[in-house]
Design a protein around this motif. Structure first.
Motif, short mmCIF file in Angstrom:
data_model
loop_
_atom_site.label_atom_id
_atom_site.label_comp_id
_atom_site.label_asym_id
_atom_site.label_seq_id
_atom_site.Cartn_x
_atom_site.Cartn_y
_atom_site.Cartn_z
N THR A 202 35.55 8.74 -16.54
CA THR A 202 35.18 9.78 -17.52
C THR A 202 34.56 10.99 -16.83
OG1 THR A 202 34.80 8.06 -19.20
CG2 THR A 202 33.86 10.23 -19.60
N GLY A 203 33.69 10.73 -15.85
CA GLY A 203 33.06 11.82 -15.12
C GLY A 203 34.08 12.64 -14.34
N GLU A 204 35.03 11.93 -13.66
CA GLU A 204 36.05 12.66 -12.91
C GLU A 204 36.93 13.50 -13.84
OE1 GLU A 204 38.08 9.67 -10.76
OE2 GLU A 204 36.55 9.50 -9.18
N ARG A 205 37.29 12.90 -14.99
CA ARG A 205 38.12 13.65 -15.94
C ARG A 205 37.39 14.89 -16.44
NH1 ARG A 205 38.51 13.49 -21.44
NH2 ARG A 205 37.08 11.73 -21.55
N GLU A 206 36.13 14.71 -16.81
CA GLU A 206 35.37 15.86 -17.29
C GLU A 206 35.17 16.90 -16.20
OE1 GLU A 206 31.79 14.26 -18.85
OE2 GLU A 206 32.73 13.43 -20.66
N ALA A 207 34.98 16.43 -14.94
CA ALA A 207 34.83 17.38 -13.84
C ALA A 207 36.13 18.16 -13.62
CB ALA A 207 34.43 16.64 -12.56
N ALA A 208 37.29 17.45 -13.68
CA ALA A 208 38.57 18.13 -13.50
C ALA A 208 38.80 19.15 -14.61
CB ALA A 208 39.71 17.10 -13.49
N ILE A 209 38.45 18.76 -15.83
CA ILE A 209 38.59 19.71 -16.96
C ILE A 209 37.70 20.92 -16.74
CG2 ILE A 209 38.16 20.00 -19.43
CD1 ILE A 209 38.97 17.07 -19.80
N ALA A 210 36.47 20.66 -16.29
CA ALA A 210 35.55 21.77 -16.05
C ALA A 210 36.07 22.69 -14.95
CB ALA A 210 34.16 21.24 -15.70
#
Length: 307
Positions: A202-210
């Motif tokens: 979840t953190g990686e996905r949110e970081a990629a989105i950011a």
């Protein structure tokens, strides 16, 4: 002789008083028999009896009495031996029945509690006996209370003090508990690892989105900046052209333009001469003046064009 008679009468009077006057303590009840038959129950306080006719047969305490029920071995429904002991609380409610209803109501209650307990435990499996202590206690009290009415006794409650299975069963139960705890620990650890992986993903996905949102915004800002720069340059160029056109319209502007064009032409020929070994010289200098005249004609034509 008279003194002896008086002494005898005094002794008889004292005995008469002792036999006739009875003081019953609080929370006690005394049963009186007259000529061998039940006559009355004395209540707390001062009471008068008929000497040599009435007799105190029984004395009962009306307080709540704890009775330790001896431990016994019970067989459960799944054929497991279980040592059970408990404590019983009862109270005498009818002194007359407590005196004549049973020769020994304490022994009767104890024996009935043991037999009732064996019967109840025999209908349960081993695991249920540990879970259903309250049910066992209430069942014993209900069975004892019904039978104890004829004995003048009220059974208030029964509490199991200890349930002890054989050592082998205890060892097996301990092993089962240990295995169950280890199982829960493994499940908890796996759940923790699973949650950890979910959190990381979840953190990686949110970081990629950011990051993508940041790159997108950066490109937008860059494009907007370049567009603004182009617009500014175009506006500055247009303003410069307008100023040049206005200057040309002023007196002497045409001559200044001709001079400037001539300078540019000469500079151009000079540049060509520096970059090549061959010197380039116009064959006819009138070409230069013709070039200048053509440029001026274009400028005049653009100046006459409606704005």
């Amino acid at each position: 002789m008279t003194e002896i008679i008086a002494l005898v009468l005094l002794i008889v009077a004292v005995i008469f008083v002792i036999q006739s006057v009875k003081v019953v303590p609080q929370q006690n009840a005394w049963v009186v028999e007259r000529l061998g038959r039940y006559h009355a129950t004395l209540t707390p306080g001062l009471n008068i009896l008929v000497p040599f006719i009435d007799r105190l047969a029984y004395k009962h305490s009306l307080k709540e009495i704890p009775l330790d029920v001896p431990s016994q071995v019970c067989i459960t429904k799944d054929n497991t031996q279980l040592t059970v002991d408990g404590i019983l609380y009862f109270q005498v409610t009818d002194p007359m029945r407590a005196s004549y209803g049973s020769s020994n109501y304490i022994l009767a209650i104890t024996q009935l509690a043991q037999t009732t307990l064996r019967s109840i435990v025999g209908r349960m499996e081993l695991d249920k006996t540990f879970e259903e202590r309250d049910l066992i206690n209430s069942s014993v009290v209900q069975a004892l209370d019904e039978a104890a009415l004829n004995w003048g006794v009220k059974v208030l409650r029964y509490e199991i003090k200890d349930l002890t299975p054989p050592p082998a069963i205890l060892h097996a139960m301990q092993a089962q508990i240990t295995a169950e705890r280890e199982k829960r620990a493994l499940i908890a650890a796996s759940e923790g690892r699973r949650q950890e992986q979910i959190n990381i993903a979840t953190g990686e996905r949110e970081a990629a989105i950011a990051r993508s949102e940041g790159d997108k915004q950066a490109e937008i800002n860059k494009a907007q900046g370049e567009a603004a720069a182009i617009t500014s340059v175009a506006e500055a160029t247009a303003a410069a052209i307008r100023q040049i056109a206005a200057a040309i319209e002023q007196p002497g502007g045409q001559q200044a333009v001709q001079l400037k064009v001539a300078e540019k032409a000469v500079d151009a020929y000079a540049q060509l001469a520096q970059k090549n070994n061959t010197m380039i010289v116009p064959g006819n200098m009138s070409e230069v003046s013709g070039l200048i005249g053509t440029a001026m004609a274009l400028m005049k034509g653009s100046g006459k064009t409606p704005g």
